[in-house]
Write an enzyme that holds these catalytic residues in place. Structure first.
Site, PDB file in Angstrom:
ATOM      1  N   GLU A   9      -2.327  -7.885 -22.579  1.00  0.00           N
ATOM      2  CA  GLU A   9      -2.543  -7.841 -21.143  1.00  0.00           C
ATOM      3  C   GLU A   9      -2.768  -6.406 -20.668  1.00  0.00           C
ATOM      4  OE1 GLU A   9      -0.392  -9.548 -17.071  1.00  0.00           O
ATOM      5  OE2 GLU A   9       0.832  -9.067 -18.817  1.00  0.00           O
TER       6      GLU A   9
ATOM      7  N   LYS B  73      -5.450 -14.531 -13.936  1.00  0.00           N
ATOM      8  CA  LYS B  73      -4.052 -14.913 -14.133  1.00  0.00           C
ATOM      9  C   LYS B  73      -3.575 -15.862 -13.041  1.00  0.00           C
ATOM     10  CE  LYS B  73       0.380 -12.484 -14.935  1.00  0.00           C
ATOM     11  NZ  LYS B  73       0.929 -11.126 -15.201  1.00  0.00           N
TER      12      LYS B  73
ATOM     13  N   CYS C 261       0.188 -13.981 -19.606  1.00  0.00           N
ATOM     14  CA  CYS C 261       1.570 -13.522 -19.431  1.00  0.00           C
ATOM     15  C   CYS C 261       2.492 -14.551 -18.787  1.00  0.00           C
ATOM     16  CB  CYS C 261       1.580 -12.197 -18.674  1.00  0.00           C
ATOM     17  SG  CYS C 261       3.146 -11.292 -18.864  1.00  0.00           S
TER      18      CYS C 261
END
Length: 416
Positions: free
Chosen positions: A145, A220, A257
């Site tokens: 990330e 994300k 994540c």
């Protein structure tokens, strides 16, 4: 009291004489290495079976990597490991073996250096690791990330926004050359600047095709609001849904994540047909390490796909101290990013993890036929009750929602 190497165990507590010094575990790169070095071979075999599972009833095979690639690892001091997941031989389909790589890395120079120098130093640091992946025949490669910058989203300082790039920016151009050179698909998680929509920032993964083309992007879905993770200061929840990218080497998706903590996020990528889901992350030991080997493995099992988990390594110290919402005094670092990148498979087997404190490249062969084989074996798609879940979720979103709770009438009502 029992002593295993330098690890002293007393009534379930661990003395930290040298544990986690410089990010290691009692001087070892990983838990797997610690156990291998301190257990009798037959004990280690059983512990490994329980911790890592078996692939088609056997421990994972290891990939023989070339001496030139091993030399790159030695010269540039990065962990290098290779494993192989097998599937059953089928009568009507040929094996669909792809070689997949994960890269974890620390930043290259201090965060006090000029931002442009920091980015260039990371690029230079990654060149030999990407070359090692390419020279090993990796078909699909995923980076961590926000790989092109320090993970500054704890600080709330806006100057770190200067690291942001458009989709066709510097980081993409840098990786496109490797993609073309090695005929390799590369997943590049960056801080995106959306110049067409008011310079909005997103936490984005760019999917670069094996011809150097940009296949697409995913933003994300879930933004943390816990501890030092002040990410909503910089970007908000993504707007790209749950895309699956059909590449030359299989159908892939990216669960960035914090999305790994949300089972429905994993489910959605599976419903869209993903065969490999990458989870590029930045997470620290105190917060999440006990969860790290569990969530991705559970997702691989529940959704019958492979999962590649990538975490950065090292402690990133920032020029100005910052605070979080957990009552701790101000501090200048996020904590230790514990690496430990690994792969999980639909059959509940997984690879050992990369180092807890060193840069690393994990290379894994996987037969994608295993995905369908375990869908057939467990029948999760057929036994799921999606219509019940859909009705429940639809009701939950209504303002007048009432939980389906049946109380014992003999209980006295209590207010909480």
């Amino acid at each position: 009291m029992e002593k295993i190497g330098d690890l002293v165990i007393d009534n379930g507590d661990v003395e930290e004489d040298n544990c986690f010094k410089d990010g290691s575990i009692c001087g070892y790169d990983s838990l797997h290495q610690l156990l291998r070095a301190n257990l009798q071979p037959h004990h280690f075999q059983e512990v490994s079976r329980v911790l890592l599972g078996l692939n088609r009833g056997r421990p994972l095979g290891q990939i023989a990597l070339s001496e030139s690639v091993k030399s790159l690892s030695s010269q540039n001091d990065f962990d290098l490991q290779g494993f192989s997941f097998c599937a059953d031989k089928e009568s009507l389909r040929e094996p669909r073996v792809v070689r997949v790589g994960l890269i974890q890395n620390s930043i290259a120079i201090p965060t006090t250096a000029p931002l442009l120098d920091q980015k260039k130093a990371i690029f230079e640091k990654l060149k030999p690791i990407i070359d090692a992946a390419g020279a090993s025949g990796v078909n699909l490669l995923c980076l961590q990330e926000a790989w092109m910058m320090p993970f500054a989203f704890c600080t709330r300082e806006k100057r770190w926004c200067e690291f942001s790039e458009p989709i066709d920016g510097e980081s993409t151009k840098f990786l496109q050359e490797f993609a073309k050179k090695y005929n390799m698909v590369i997943v590049s998680p960056i801080l995106e600047r959306d110049v067409n929509h008011g310079e909005t920032l997103w936490n984005t993964a760019v999917v670069i095709g094996n011809h150097g083309n940009v296949i697409g992007k995913h933003r994300k879905n879930h933004i943390p609001r816990v501890g030092d993770f002040n990410e909503s200061t910089y970007y908000m929840e993504g707007n790209t849904g749950h895309p699956v990218f059909e590449t030359a080497y299989g159908k892939i998706a990216i669960n960035i994540c914090y999305g790994r903590h949300h089972p429905l996020n994993w489910l959605a990528f599976g419903l869209n047909g993903a065969e490999i889901v990458f989870n590029p992350s930045a997470t620290v030991g105190e917060l999440s390490e006990p969860m790290w080997p569990i969530e991705a493995r559970n997702a691989a099992i529940a959704n019958s796909y492979f999962v590649g988990s990538i975490n950065r390594v090292g402690t990133e110290v920032f020029p100005n101290p910052f605070t979080s919402g957990d009552g701790k005094p101000q501090h200048a670092d996020f904590g230790h990013f514990y690496g430990s990148s690994h792969f999980s498979a639909p059959d509940a087997s997984c690879t050992p993890s990369l180092s807890r404190y060193k840069d690393g490249l994990l290379i894994t062969d996987m037969d994608l036929n295993l995905c369908r084989q375990f869908k057939d074996k467990w029948g999760f798609r057929m036994t799921a009750r999606y219509e019940l879940y859909a009705e429940m979720l639809a009701n939950y979103l209504k303002p007048d929602f009432q939980p389906q709770v049946i109380s014992d009438p003999s209980l006295q009502k209590k207010s909480y």
